[in-house]
Design a protein around this motif. Structure first.
Motif, PDB file in Angstrom:
ATOM      1  N   ASP A 116       0.846  -1.204   0.000  1.00 49.97           N
ATOM      2  CA  ASP A 116       0.000   0.000   0.000  1.00 49.97           C
ATOM      3  C   ASP A 116       0.879   1.251   0.000  1.00 49.97           C
ATOM      4  N   ASP A 117       0.385   2.325  -0.616  1.00 51.01           N
ATOM      5  CA  ASP A 117       1.117   3.595  -0.605  1.00 51.01           C
ATOM      6  C   ASP A 117       1.437   4.059   0.817  1.00 51.01           C
TER       7      ASP A 117
ATOM      8  N   GLU B 179       4.820   3.440   2.032  1.00 48.78           N
ATOM      9  CA  GLU B 179       5.875   4.303   1.474  1.00 48.78           C
ATOM     10  C   GLU B 179       7.063   3.543   0.898  1.00 48.78           C
ATOM     11  N   GLY B 180       6.802   2.383   0.330  1.00 51.14           N
ATOM     12  CA  GLY B 180       7.875   1.648  -0.353  1.00 51.14           C
ATOM     13  C   GLY B 180       8.839   0.914   0.570  1.00 51.14           C
TER      14      GLY B 180
ATOM     15  N   ILE C 256      10.659   5.742  -0.740  1.00 51.73           N
ATOM     16  CA  ILE C 256       9.970   6.840  -1.426  1.00 51.73           C
ATOM     17  C   ILE C 256      11.029   7.853  -1.856  1.00 51.73           C
TER      18      ILE C 256
ATOM     19  N   ASP D 241       4.398   9.453  -9.655  1.00 51.67           N
ATOM     20  CA  ASP D 241       4.384   8.412  -8.625  1.00 51.67           C
ATOM     21  C   ASP D 241       5.811   8.168  -8.150  1.00 51.67           C
TER      22      ASP D 241
ATOM     23  N   ILE E  76       6.561   6.424  -5.161  1.00 48.36           N
ATOM     24  CA  ILE E  76       6.591   5.379  -4.144  1.00 48.36           C
ATOM     25  C   ILE E  76       6.914   4.038  -4.799  1.00 48.36           C
TER      26      ILE E  76
ATOM     27  N   ASN F 248       6.502   0.708  -4.397  1.00 50.32           N
ATOM     28  CA  ASN F 248       5.675  -0.159  -3.546  1.00 50.32           C
ATOM     29  C   ASN F 248       6.234  -1.567  -3.367  1.00 50.32           C
TER      30      ASN F 248
ATOM     31  N   PRO G 213       8.373   2.386  -9.580  1.00 49.12           N
ATOM     32  CA  PRO G 213       7.171   2.654  -8.775  1.00 49.12           C
ATOM     33  C   PRO G 213       5.948   1.862  -9.267  1.00 49.12           C
TER      34      PRO G 213
ATOM     35  N   GLU H 133       3.253  -2.398  -8.320  1.00 44.84           N
ATOM     36  CA  GLU H 133       2.170  -2.120  -7.384  1.00 44.84           C
ATOM     37  C   GLU H 133       1.208  -3.289  -7.283  1.00 44.84           C
TER      38      GLU H 133
END
Ligand code: ZN
Length: 580
Positions: free
Chosen positions: A66-67, A70-71, A345, A352, A354, A356, A516, A519
């Motif tokens: 999930d975003d 923050e990765g 991030i 985008d 992040i 993920n 990024p 996802e």
């Protein structure tokens, strides 16, 4: 402020985790998976294995990618939140903490080093003008000694591949004293098709850049310059630039083989150094493929001033234990690993920003957590203990697993096997598996039989020359002697021709890997991840109950490390399993 924010975030994450697992109940058991048709596991173990559910893995991946996470950057808030989430799951399963001071967290003390733009790097020939290089475009360099700045002004010695390998009767140094020098060397190893000479086409550890720096430090050099050549490195200059252009993380304690200067230069720069020395680079490279190669002192000095930004980084491995059921064998263990960190991030990036890391490696974490749950809930426990370790800083150079290897919750000599999961594609049901490295261990016959029971063909490493074995966390554990390999999917998927799998892999590598865009998507299919988890469960269960701990095959490059660790832990069998 950051510390104050965390507790409430943890509470809400734990709450969300409960919600997720409650939601899963509704979807559990809907997907039918090919289970081992004639699994030789006892019924309670088989029941636990068959409870491994693709929808549970989906829930973990959906959350970890999930975003809000923050990765999962190492030393960043998102990475810490992921660690807390995993520890919370371990606690909910009732597993014993395997980290520091009775917690699930094993703190990994690291130092982050960023080479600053005001650094300089020049080649100064005995006659003629110096060649001043541009960071990133022409060279990358890092100072491993954790000092804010260092000056290097030293003669350059060309040492071919920079390898000393007595077992292959190969020595690029020939006793030449290179203390205080800067060593210029090639990546990879002498080319060969003979399996008894540097393992033929397959890359051995001697060919990896990490070995080159370590060997340079052992010889007392002040710096190493690697010549980048795309086919020899098996990746382009952009990969070197990206991974060395930013912060490099090192273990704080592991400093005895630290070089003041480790670096890479482009092939063009190397050509220029050669021609400034009155030599031809192609000829130099050709000469290096001979056993008779001798180091050559070049009429060129390296003059460099490296300025580094240094910061302490705190991050943790997350470790849990399931105690074995046999009083004599529970001091020994089987280990499962998966890295939870990703690239974090990048605030100054537009769009985008992040990373993920859904496939890399929320999938491996989901598998690790499902394994942990299945083992914890099994009605019968295996004889040896089981260790579950979600490791940090893999993307920084296997740093978390390196620390775990040096500080295992059970002495390394008592760990029979490590099975690692990294980047397991959520794209359907595979009919093949990759277990590269397994064939080097005494466990391989069991792997072959078990794969057959699961209807999985074993695909050999398609590109052994790329040295993938040395690029994932199982390698850190192999280095301390533990028979280790990664379990992943092959190319052939149910309902698709072979090419489809290859196309998927290519599409992932080009469009999502380390971008990024890696996802979570609702159309991901986790049946293959669950199958790999079940396969891993079966393998681990067997290893945990076999009479002997596993070994490397005779003559393998990790055999010596195994013997050393077993010697160190002799007599600790049946011990308390405490950290040493
Ligand atoms: Zn990974």
């Amino acid at each position: 402020m950051r510390k104050l924010l965390i507790p409430s975030a943890i509470v809400s994450i734990a709450f969300m985790a409960l919600l997720l697992s409650a939601a899963d109940k509704t979807t559990s058991g809907k997907t039918s998976l090919p289970a081992a048709s004639d699994s030789s596991l006892p019924a309670p173990a088989r029941a636990a294995m068959n409870s491994i559910d693709p929808e549970h893995i989906r829930a973990h991946v959906r959350f970890l990618a999930d975003d809000l996470l923050e990765g999962r950057g190492t030393g960043q808030r998102g990475g810490d939140l992921a660690a807390k989430y995993i520890a919370t799951q371990f606690a909910l399963y009732g597993l014993k903490p395997g980290g520091d001071n009775g917690t699930y967290m094993q703190k990994v003390p690291m130092v982050g080093v960023t080479t600053e733009p005001q650094s300089t790097f020049s080649f100064v020939p005995n006659s003629g003008p110096p060649m001043n290089l541009k960071f990133g475009d022409d060279y990358v360099a890092s100072n491993e000694t954790h000092q804010p700045d260092v000056d290097v002004n030293a003669d350059i010695v060309y040492v071919g591949y920079g390898i000393e390998a007595p077992e292959y009767k190969w020595d690029d140094y020939k006793g030449v004293d290179v203390r205080g020098k800067v060593l210029l060397m090639l990546v990879n190893e002498p080319p060969s098709n003979d399996p008894n000479f540097f393992k033929g086409k397959a890359l051995t550890y001697y060919g990896r850049w990490t070995y080159k720096y370590e060997e340079g430090a052992r010889k007392g050099a002040v710096g190493v310059i690697l010549i980048h050549k795309t086919d020899m490195a098996s990746y382009g200059w952009d990969v070197v630039r990206n991974s060395w252009g930013g912060e490099k993380d090192y273990l704080k304690e592991n400093n005895q083989l630290a070089l003041p200067l480790d670096s890479w230069v482009t092939l063009d720069v190397a050509r220029k150094i050669a021609s400034d020395s009155g030599k031809d680079l192609d000829k130099m490279m050709q000469d290096a493929t001979s056993r008779d190669f001798h180091p050559i002192q070049l009429p060129v000095k390296l003059k460099a001033h490296l300025v580094s930004k240094i910061r302490d980084i705190d991050s943790s491995n997350v470790v849990a234990m399931l105690p074995g059921s046999d009083p004599k064998m529970k001091g020994q263990a089987v280990m499962y690993t998966a890295h939870y960190d990703h690239l974090g991030i990048h605030p100054d990036m537009t769009g985008d920003n992040i990373y993920n890391g859904a496939a890399d490696n929320a999938t491996g974490c989901g598998i690790l957590l499902e394994l942990a749950r299945a083992y914890a809930q099994a009605a019968e426990k295996p004889k040896r203990s089981i260790i579950f370790a979600a490791v940090t800083a893999e993307e920084q150079g296997l740093v978390g697993s390196e620390y775990l290897g040096q500080h295992p919750p059970v002495p390394a000599g008592n760990i029979s096997l490590d099975l690692n999961f990294d980047d397991v594609p959520p794209i359907g049901t595979p009919e093949q598996t990759t277990v590269a490295g397994a064939e080097r261990t005494t466990f391989y016959p069991v792997v072959e039989t078990t794969a057959k029971q699961f209807g999985l063909g074993i695909v050999p490493d398609a590109r052994p020359e790329a040295g993938h074995y040395y690029r994932s966390d199982h390698f850190s554990l192999a280095r301390v002697g533990i028979p280790s390999f990664s379990v992943n999917e092959g190319d052939k998927y149910k309902g698709h021709p072979n090419e489809w799998g290859l196309e998927q892999a290519k599409d992932y590598n080009e469009h999502r890997y380390h971008q990024p865009s890696d996802e979570y998507r609702p159309d991901m299919d986790f049946s293959g991840d669950a199958l790999m988890a079940r396969f891993g469960f079966d393998l681990g269960w067997k290893a945990a109950n076999m009479p002997q701990v596993q070994q490397w095959q005779k003559g393998d490059e990790f055999e010596a490390a195994r013997l050393k660790s077993e010697h160190q832990t002799a007599g600790s069998l049946g011990g308390s399993g405490e950290s040493h």
